[in-house]
Design an enzyme around this catalytic site. Structure first.
Site, PDB file in Angstrom:
ATOM      1  N   ASP A   1       1.061  -1.058   0.108  1.00  0.00           N
ATOM      2  CA  ASP A   1      -0.002  -0.137   0.091  1.00  0.00           C
ATOM      3  C   ASP A   1       0.915   1.229  -0.009  1.00  0.00           C
ATOM      4  O   ASP A   1       1.007   1.887   0.912  1.00  0.00           O
ATOM      5  CB  ASP A   1      -0.828  -0.091   1.265  1.00  0.00           C
ATOM      6  CG  ASP A   1      -0.272  -0.128   2.592  1.00  0.00           C
ATOM      7  OD1 ASP A   1       0.950  -0.671   2.433  1.00  0.00           O
ATOM      8  OD2 ASP A   1      -0.807   0.383   3.560  1.00  0.00           O
TER       9      ASP A   1
ATOM     10  N   HIS B   1       9.564  -0.548   8.930  1.00  0.00           N
ATOM     11  CA  HIS B   1       8.665  -1.426   9.095  1.00  0.00           C
ATOM     12  C   HIS B   1       8.919  -2.302   7.931  1.00  0.00           C
ATOM     13  O   HIS B   1       9.167  -3.509   7.937  1.00  0.00           O
ATOM     14  CB  HIS B   1       7.105  -1.092   9.200  1.00  0.00           C
ATOM     15  CG  HIS B   1       6.662  -0.149  10.417  1.00  0.00           C
ATOM     16  ND1 HIS B   1       6.934  -0.690  11.434  1.00  0.00           N
ATOM     17  CD2 HIS B   1       6.478   1.243  10.443  1.00  0.00           C
ATOM     18  CE1 HIS B   1       6.427   0.347  12.083  1.00  0.00           C
ATOM     19  NE2 HIS B   1       6.244   1.358  11.480  1.00  0.00           N
TER      20      HIS B   1
HETATM   21  C1  BDR Z   1       2.706  -0.543   8.743  1.00  0.00           C
HETATM   22  O1  BDR Z   1       1.518   0.178   8.264  1.00  0.00           O
HETATM   23  C2  BDR Z   1       1.784   1.033   7.364  1.00  0.00           C
HETATM   24  O2  BDR Z   1       1.506   2.161   7.744  1.00  0.00           O
HETATM   25  C3  BDR Z   1       3.195   0.829   6.820  1.00  0.00           C
HETATM   26  O3  BDR Z   1       3.494   1.059   5.440  1.00  0.00           O
HETATM   27  C4  BDR Z   1       3.361  -0.490   7.421  1.00  0.00           C
HETATM   28  O4  BDR Z   1       3.076  -1.383   6.337  1.00  0.00           O
HETATM   29  C5  BDR Z   1       3.348  -0.446   9.835  1.00  0.00           C
HETATM   30  O5  BDR Z   1       2.248  -0.663  10.928  1.00  0.00           O
HETATM   31 CA    CA Z   2       3.012  -0.924   4.190  1.00  0.00          CA
END
Ligand code: BDR
Ligand code: CA
Length: 316
Positions: free
Chosen positions: A10, A240
């Site tokens: 995303d 992340h």
């Molecule tokens: C996840 O949520 C999204 O905002 C980031 O891209 C990552 O995949 C972190 O909680």
């Molecule tokens: Ca993500």
């Protein structure tokens, strides 16, 4: 042998970091990007995925994903984390190419059927496309090599609520189906992804080494730093989604517990990844520790050469 990977994403600032790291890693063959809502809408995620591939001259398929969660309404995009267009204050741009005619679920099923046991799916957004693919093709679960998820929180806090991580919370029903399926799943959750951090100096370094791709990431990361600083008081950001890619190429950097996982789908703890109490679920490799110095260095080392590698692709 290269790692054949489909990234379900995303994009999203840290998604862009992960995708550019994967594009710059010559041990990975990114055979497709599938889009999903979360940080942005699915339409914007598809556009952004195309844009990332074009920026790196990377020929790959982009297949558009589900527009809404499996059985409930969509939450608004996380524009306060990633900006209205997904890459902070970097303006929207229209890609030259267009998305595949197949849905993400169709593309996932067909790709894995064509190369059974060879493809790892790295899911760094809500898990709706994976759950849809499980319903679409009963053989999908067998055809996939493995699933690596950025999502969840095992012995740690949440980031949307006190106990829920965003990707799982955005479609808990889909996530529970993914954890219930009989396949090889690795969960790379907040327990480790918040432990690997980069700073503005790191992105200034990337911009100096790789002005196109590093420069783009530095501009996008500014907004991400603002968000993190407002939460933690420190101008650094959590890595992340890159952590999930590293769990494919550099699993030795992580320590794992092997346990069955369930997702809480109702009530105050909705979206929490919890220990599954029954006996009928396959075990999940849950990352619980990380060599965060080596993880950060690997990210920086790869993206520092991203322009060189994309120029080679452009020429060849
Ligand atoms: C996840 O949520 C999204 O905002 C980031 O891209 C990552 O995949 C972190 O909680
Ligand atoms: Ca993500």
């Amino acid at each position: 042998m290269k790692h054949k990977v489909i990234i379900d994403t995303d994009p999203g600032i840290d998604d862009a970091m992960a995708i550019h790291m994967a594009f710059a890693d010559q041990s990975i063959d990114v055979i497709g990007l599938t889009s999903i809502f979360g940080n942005v809408t699915t339409h914007t995620a598809t556009r952004n995925a195309l844009r990332l591939a074009e920026m790196a001259y990377y020929r790959t398929i982009v297949a558009p994903g589900a527009l809404v969660p499996l059985i409930r309404g969509a939450e608004p995009p996380a524009d306060f984390v990633h900006g209205a267009e997904g890459f902070g204050t970097v303006p929207a741009a229209t890609p030259a190419g267009s998305a595949d005619g197949r849905s993400a679920a169709q593309f996932l099923c067909e790709s894995c059927a064509a190369a059974p046991g060879e493809i790892t799916i790295c899911a760094v957004g809500p898990l709706t496309n994976l759950a849809a693919a499980l319903s679409l093709d009963p053989n999908f679960v067998r055809n996939v090599k493995s699933i690596v998820i950025m999502g969840g929180s095992y012995a740690y806090h949440g980031n949307v609520t006190g106990c829920a991580e965003a990707n799982i919370w955005n479609d808990p029903d889909a996530a529970d189906r993914v954890f219930a399926a009989d396949w090889d799943v690795t969960m790379v959750g907040l327990d480790v992804t918040e432990r690997t951090q980069c700073t503005p100096d790191d992105f200034a370094f990337l911009a100096s080494q790789s002005p196109q791709i590093g420069g783009f990431l530095r501009r996008a990361a500014d907004f991400y730093f603002d968000f993190h600083q407002s939460k933690t008081g420190v101008r650094s950001c959590f890595m992340h989604d890159p952590s999930a890619i590293l769990a494919i190429t550099d699993a030795h950097l992580f320590g794992f517990e092997v346990v069955p996982i369930a997702v809480i789908c109702d009530g105050e703890e909705i979206g929490r990844t919890a220990l599954y109490e029954g006996q009928d679920r396959r075990l999940v490799k849950v990352a619980t520790s990380v060599d965060n110095v080596a993880a950060r260095e690997k990210f920086l080392g790869l993206v520092a050469h991203a322009d060189d590698i994309s120029e080679m692709r452009k020429a060849g």
